[in-house]
Design an enzyme around this catalytic site. Structure first.
Site, PDB file in Angstrom:
ATOM      1  N   GLY D 146     -70.166  -2.767  50.331  1.00  0.00           N
ATOM      2  CA  GLY D 146     -69.310  -3.884  49.972  1.00  0.00           C
ATOM      3  C   GLY D 146     -69.752  -4.508  48.659  1.00  0.00           C
ATOM      4  N   CYS D 147     -68.850  -5.219  48.027  1.00  0.00           N
ATOM      5  CA  CYS D 147     -69.124  -5.768  46.692  1.00  0.00           C
ATOM      6  C   CYS D 147     -70.240  -6.802  46.721  1.00  0.00           C
ATOM      7  CB  CYS D 147     -67.845  -6.327  46.078  1.00  0.00           C
ATOM      8  SG  CYS D 147     -66.927  -7.465  47.143  1.00  0.00           S
ATOM      9  N   TYR D 148     -70.093  -7.831  47.590  1.00  0.00           N
ATOM     10  CA  TYR D 148     -71.176  -8.819  47.684  1.00  0.00           C
ATOM     11  C   TYR D 148     -72.469  -8.152  48.134  1.00  0.00           C
ATOM     12  CZ  TYR D 148     -67.998 -12.877  47.360  1.00  0.00           C
ATOM     13  OH  TYR D 148     -67.100 -13.828  46.946  1.00  0.00           O
ATOM     14  N   ALA D 149     -72.350  -7.222  49.099  1.00  0.00           N
ATOM     15  CA  ALA D 149     -73.540  -6.568  49.640  1.00  0.00           C
ATOM     16  C   ALA D 149     -74.289  -5.816  48.539  1.00  0.00           C
ATOM     17  CB  ALA D 149     -73.153  -5.626  50.776  1.00  0.00           C
ATOM     18  N   ALA D 151     -74.279  -6.479  45.199  1.00  0.00           N
ATOM     19  CA  ALA D 151     -74.929  -7.421  44.277  1.00  0.00           C
ATOM     20  C   ALA D 151     -76.156  -8.053  44.917  1.00  0.00           C
ATOM     21  CB  ALA D 151     -73.937  -8.497  43.847  1.00  0.00           C
TER      22      ALA D 151
END
EC number: 1.2.1.38
Lengths: 341, 341, 341, 341
Positions: D146-149, D151
């Site tokens: 996932g994107c937040y994961a 970063a």
């Protein structure tokens, strides 16, 4: 490899040249100049970009000897100052300011500055690639077109070539992203002022007006009078020119679209689009996207042209011209992939 | 207190009416209607606003008897449906959709929908306050002008009144903030699409074109043909109309500015400005700001008009009309304080 | 009427004071000062606003005698310079810079400038209205709180008052609109740089950190250590502070919401909201909107606070303090109507 | 050439895959699928892009036999439905939804949907390339992070590996551009609502929280508890995660920076930056840029991580994983050139 120097690498056009050249397989930046920031390392100026180990140097003509190409990405007036010192330079000069675009008196009137010498100006070839390719092929001095002038000229020229529209009833309403106003700090580009705003500027006095009229004359022989209004928008990149013209012949919209498509059939960077225009189809690429609509009610045509002001409107077209000049594939290293979202 | 009902309170115009009326010392909202959201409490719909204890009700004509004013803040086509049920309503109706603006056939052509009955349409007074004040004073049905039509008409009318410009060479390039596209979800208004973009839409087919031409004819007797291009911008509010016209007399720019200033000298909401136009001077207020420039080179004038599309272009002008209709100070409760930053 | 002077009327806080006072029934601006723009007419500085006929004057203490209130809307360091000349001024001084907020040594450390004299600083009352109302009522010098400090303190204080959260585990991540960076031109606020960007700044060094800790100590006696990260956003107005804290007691989320609601039950400008927070509910108004959530998994609370940095975070709170000081209704002339869309 | 199919090509991740693959010298899209838009030509869906002559087909497992790679760029829940039909597919599957990231019960809790079968989930390798490269090299099923994961994990893992920070005091405040919310129309992403706004969402319930904690455990063996708050910003692309952590050892800021630099010294897409963080340094590229700061006052570290949510946070990392899986240069076809301005 073709070695390139960039004067004015701290500005937006300089930065974009740097980005484009770093993606170009045949060009290489070997010298970056900036009087204001000399001594700074390029990697400190642009820590987010792969820039190599260059350091900014002050402009000195004698350092240019090794270069095949010199890009002047300096503001108008500043370019002029450097140009006068380039007599001995044997490479190709591409000037992105307006200092080589207009003849002396016209320049003085619209720019309010002293023009370069008439014979220097005369040496420069106007780099609107699609319309002046043969001259660019052998040019030593290339005067890169203005951003609005590029968008507007590419849209109008096919219609003026054969006298298909009235040359004195050309009304252009254009808008530009904020980078069009340059990197220098100003009240107009302070975010809190420009955000959620539209600012109309240089009303009836924009220096691209005479450039467009001169280009029309040079390419088609027609003496046109163009009204141009320019709006500063709260977006970073992009120009949209919405042009209202009066046709001299009666054709269907489809026939007008065909005419435009035929005019640019061979061009790698011009696309005739359909549907509703938006500025994003071109931004991030070197494309100029064109649309034409007929208003059956008023008889007028609406021609729409969009470009990325930093690419086709500045650094991209400069590279395109260099590609032509050195006999490379014209699209080499240039983007055909708009950012879109 | 004048009691007001709002039909379509979930939309942008309905929301803005609610905000403006809550700041108005003589008006009070006592009934809010929405077929789609009936049953919802107003305080749950707008938790950030002081709304009082009203609950949204479905539209029912018999509930309207207590009201002095009914605002139809519903989309075109929807208003028409409600209008047909308002014969018995004795209060003042202010319709913010376009359903009362055009006569039947013209409406059908431009809106692509069935018009209201001809005699219903004929009862409605066009609420461009500055130009139709006397009719508004006694009207029972008020047709509130469209946003682009307001900005454009207010800019053009003083020039057309005395035949000072060519009526067939009026080229308007206008742009609007995103609220102009309404609250309904659409691809065009998805943030990722509209952000950093300019979208040209309804080319040669915008329904405000016939409204402008009809208004010009009604107010000045002149048959004009207007070209209008409309651009959707990545800002929330505001309309800027940049109008290119051909004068029939020769005057200096100062004289043109004076003419415009005299035309609106008494108007509380029209300001003739100088300097470079920007959309922000009007946004957040009920002002229409105007500029005029003369291009000595082409002979053309550029007239610029800016408004807040939600205020002077919709809810603000609606309240202004109600103020006129009930004999209040015309500016009562309306904003003369642009947000600016 | 209470006569007011504004020093620094060209800046954002000065402009906002002017707007708010023009809507205030008991306050009147009779003197506007600016050393940098003295001689300019207020109507030329803000042609979009009703400003009356004032002209900007250079700061001169002897001109202030007629004033009831003097607002210093000048940057930190500049206020200090003027403050030293105000010994003879008998009216109320409201300083919007940080120059009266911290005691000497702390000020010097965080602002990197020379502090005002200790006894001048000691005369000033900290104008966090909701928590220091009684002192403001009789103050001659009012030190108006910082924007971040206002948002954060209003969110934290009810929890710290009774020792309900750990004072050393307060982590605040906050973001601000671009006006928070001031009107001075800077690379960071050039639209092309700040647009489509988030910029983290003053990491661990923001001068509102000691202000928050000092306020906590002054109002609750607790010695807290606050971590604050501040992000600059591409929006004009608004602050959102997202605060992560560790409770010392076990309560349900509903109980925490009730606690917060009770703490501010009487406050005209503080609202405890539910649903998902957004910055827009407060922007355009003097509200501070608060939310609190419990994370059953980690045991932590998330407290969210939003304000308009120009209103509750600067000029709005300044007027609120003046209302308290002069015994007016505390909400007089202040906005309870967010812009929202 | 490696032949690729994309399911869900109408969404943002699908579009980005298409763009990236068109610039990739070894990958080729030969099949595009979309149940909702089957029959549409790709060139009509994306008229601004060079797409070739493909037509969207409905998902049918039997059509996939020719493919080397199948990208599932479908929403969570939808991917799961397709995954169950891929038993016979012999190529590599890269799923960009979250449907292969969490084990059954955890998935059900956080996604509120039925998980895929446990043995299907177990076949998938978590494609956080820098930390799981060896597994990706031989994987048949790749679960793209996932994107937040992405970063957050890339920022935290070097510190958790050796127990250098407290695993239960990790507070992450993150923000994302609007594309993070997907292409589906919603009130939250209507421009007029999201513009000039910050919206906090999924408070304490974001499905990337368990993904981050699981990744930390998988890569370091540490059981961490992470607080994550997610803010939706009015920008198109980009994630910034600002992470507040408590170190277990005492080191200078320089030593922490060195530690981070050493951890990623060999990584082509991870850069340790200095100066003040901004989201733009990574947007438009596949980079993850990291910063770390020490607060001498509180003892805490602030770690900052920025990525382009569409590239390193989705399609870029997917291609990076494919490069690893097929033994190509890991950076092949991926962008190392941020857009920046």
């Amino acid at each position: 490899m073709i070695t390139c120097g960039i004067v004015g690498v701290t500005g937006y056009a300089g930065m974009e040249l740097l980005k484009l050249i770093s993606a170009h397989p045949r060009l290489q930046v070997t010298c970056v100049m900036s009087d204001s920031s000399a001594g700074l390392r390029l990697s400190d100026l642009y820590p987010w970009m792969e820039t190599g180990a260059l350091t900014l140097e002050p402009f000195k003509p004698e350092k240019l000897n090794q270069l095949d190409v010199l890009f002047l990405a300096t503001p108008s007036g500043v370019s002029a100052r450097y140009i006068e010192q380039l007599d001995a330079f044997e490479g190709v000069v591409v000037d992105l300011s307006g200092d080589l675009r207009l003849t002396g008196e016209v320049y003085a009137t619209w720019y309010g500055k002293a023009p370069v010498h008439a014979d220097t100006q005369a040496k420069a070839v106007y780099g609107l690639t699609e319309w002046n390719r043969e001259s660019v092929r052998t040019a030593r001095w290339i005067s890169n077109p203005g951003c609005y002038a590029t968008a507007v000229s590419l849209g109008l020229l096919p219609f003026l070539t054969d006298g298909l529209i009235e040359p004195d009833e050309v009304i252009v309403s254009a808008c530009s992203g904020i980078t069009g106003a340059g990197k220098a700090l100003s009240t107009k580009t302070h975010h809190a002022r420009s955000n959620e705003n539209v600012q109309l500027y240089k009303i009836h006095t924009h220096q691209h007006i005479p450039e467009i009229e001169q280009t029309i004359h040079q390419m088609t022989g027609v003496e046109a009078t163009v009204s141009l209004s320019t709006h500063l928008l709260p977006i970073n990149r992009g120009i949209m020119a919405t042009m209202h013209v009066v046709p001299t012949i009666d054709q269907t919209e489809t026939e007008w679209i065909d005419l435009l498509s035929r005019a640019y059939r061979q061009e790698p960077f011009i696309r005739v689009q359909q549907g509703e225009p938006e500025i994003r189809t071109a931004v991030g690429s070197n494309y100029c996207d064109l649309w034409v609509y007929k208003d059956d009610r008023t008889g007028r045509l609406t021609i729409v042209s969009v470009i990325d002001n930093m690419q086709k409107g500045a650094a991209g077209q400069a590279i395109q011209n260099v590609n032509v000049r050195f006999g490379f594939n014209e699209a080499l290293g240039l983007s055909t992939q708009p950012q879109y979202i």
